[in-house]
Structures are given as structure tokens and as C-alpha cells.
Write a protein that holds these residues in place. Sequence first.
Motif, PDB file in Angstrom:
ATOM      1  N   LEU A  18       0.817  -1.231   0.000  1.00 56.96           N
ATOM      2  CA  LEU A  18       0.000   0.000   0.000  1.00 56.96           C
ATOM      3  C   LEU A  18       0.846   1.274   0.000  1.00 56.96           C
ATOM      4  O   LEU A  18       0.306   2.375   0.129  1.00 56.96           O
ATOM      5  CB  LEU A  18      -0.919   0.023   1.231  1.00 56.96           C
ATOM      6  N   SER A  48      11.142   3.686   7.430  1.00 57.33           N
ATOM      7  CA  SER A  48      11.142   4.705   8.491  1.00 57.33           C
ATOM      8  C   SER A  48      12.182   4.318   9.548  1.00 57.33           C
ATOM      9  O   SER A  48      12.683   3.186   9.544  1.00 57.33           O
ATOM     10  CB  SER A  48       9.755   4.798   9.121  1.00 57.33           C
ATOM     11  N   ARG A 101      10.281   6.167  16.648  1.00 59.99           N
ATOM     12  CA  ARG A 101       8.814   6.155  16.601  1.00 59.99           C
ATOM     13  C   ARG A 101       8.274   5.618  17.932  1.00 59.99           C
ATOM     14  O   ARG A 101       8.868   5.847  18.974  1.00 59.99           O
ATOM     15  CB  ARG A 101       8.366   5.329  15.387  1.00 59.99           C
TER      16      ARG A 101
HETATM   17  O1  CA2 Z   1       9.547   1.553   8.270  1.00 58.87           O
HETATM   18  C1  CA2 Z   1       9.286   0.429   7.832  1.00 58.87           C
HETATM   19  O2  CA2 Z   1       9.689   0.020   6.756  1.00 58.87           O
HETATM   20  C2  CA2 Z   1       8.366  -0.487   8.651  1.00 58.87           C
HETATM   21  O3  CA2 Z   1       8.851  -1.821   8.529  1.00 58.87           O
HETATM   22  C3  CA2 Z   1       6.997  -0.350   8.022  1.00 58.87           C
HETATM   23  C4  CA2 Z   1       5.899  -1.104   8.789  1.00 58.87           C
HETATM   24  C5  CA2 Z   1       5.941  -0.784  10.276  1.00 58.87           C
HETATM   25  O4  CA2 Z   1       5.016  -1.610  10.962  1.00 58.87           O
HETATM   26  C6  CA2 Z   1       7.323  -0.979  10.862  1.00 58.87           C
HETATM   27  O5  CA2 Z   1       7.293  -0.620  12.224  1.00 58.87           O
HETATM   28  C7  CA2 Z   1       8.348  -0.130  10.131  1.00 58.87           C
HETATM   29  C8  CA2 Z   1       4.519  -0.743   8.269  1.00 58.87           C
HETATM   30  C9  CA2 Z   1       4.330  -0.815   6.789  1.00 58.87           C
HETATM   31  C10 CA2 Z   1       2.985  -0.238   6.495  1.00 58.87           C
HETATM   32  O6  CA2 Z   1       3.030   0.440   5.280  1.00 58.87           O
HETATM   33  C11 CA2 Z   1       1.996   1.277   4.987  1.00 58.87           C
HETATM   34  C12 CA2 Z   1       1.951   1.727   3.696  1.00 58.87           C
HETATM   35  C13 CA2 Z   1       0.939   2.600   3.332  1.00 58.87           C
HETATM   36  C14 CA2 Z   1      -0.030   2.987   4.232  1.00 58.87           C
HETATM   37  C15 CA2 Z   1       0.032   2.522   5.519  1.00 58.87           C
HETATM   38  C16 CA2 Z   1       1.059   1.651   5.905  1.00 58.87           C
END
Ligand code: CA2
Length: 144
Positions: free
Chosen positions: A13, A101, A106
Motif C-alpha cells: 500500500l 522509516s 517512533r
Molecule cells: O519503516 C518500515 O519500513 C516499517 O517496517 C513499516 C511497517 C511498520 O510496521 C514498521 O514498524 C516499520 C509498516 C508498513 C505499512 O506500510 C503502509 C503503507 C501505506 C499505508 C500505511 C502503511
Amino acid sequence: MKILVINGPNLNLLGIREKNIYGENTYEDLLLFVRKSAAELGLEVDFFQSNHEGAIIDAIQEAYGKYDGIVINPAGYTHTSVAILDALKAVNIPTVEVHISDIYQREEFRKNSYVSLAAIKTISGHGFKGYAEALAFLKAHLKN
Ligand code: CA2
């Protein structure tokens, strides 16, 4: 050298919401960027994305004997999945963990990564560039 790039839940997403955290670019943009970075490094890459923990574990198991390295962004499973950690330990393929990120800047719960315990390196907070850095790190590591 063959590298499997695994992306976990919701990364399909990208670019749709939370652009302030993960940027404007889509999952397709990420694949294009990583493919280009791999070509520049002379690496072969395949991609796998799933929203399901078991499917990610299957992909890690199936990588055994086929891939020289793994780049993984386990997304939300980073902070919860002992099973993904165990799978990475079981196949013992050199693995670099990537987060778009900075998980250390965070919420508290994001600071713990089970997957880090099996990774030779964790790259966090460098955006898509982190994937290119992971590929370069694996290439250097595998040469030695
Ligand atoms: O920073 C990162 O790459 C994470 O692995 C991303 C995960 C998060 O749970 C980790 O703590 C850090 C979340 C991915 C969700 O991606 C989204 C994309 C679009 C809209 C909402 C969420």
C-alpha cells in the motif's frame, strides 16, 4: 549472486497513505528502484510480498539452496514474529533487515525487532535507499 527481497504486510500500500512516514512512492516504484540498484551492482533479484506471516515463512524456507542473500522488510511482523526470526535462523542465509522509516524514533513498541537477532545488519530510516544499501552490503559480505 541471487538475492530475495521480501516485503511484509501493508507495504503493497506504499504511497497510498501515511506518506509523511513512508513517502510518496508506491510499491511498484520500490520494485523499479530495487531492480535498478541490483542491476547496477550486478546482482540478480527476485521479490516476494505478503500480508501473511506463514507465507513469508514459506518464502524464507523455499529460499534455502536457491538464494545467496535475503533483504527483508518484515513490516509489522518485525516487532512480533519469533516465527520469522526462527525461519531466518533455520535457513541461515545472510540477511539484511531494512525499514523505510526509523523504527528507533517512533513508538516504543517499534524499537524491538526480533528479526534483528538473525540479521547481519539492520538499516532503518533511509527510505527506499536503505534497500540499495542492503544490496551493496550483502554483495560485499558475500564476496568475503
Ligand atoms: O519503516 C518500515 O519500513 C516499517 O517496517 C513499516 C511497517 C511498520 O510496521 C514498521 O514498524 C516499520 C509498516 C508498513 C505499512 O506500510 C503502509 C503503507 C501505506 C499505508 C500505511 C502503511
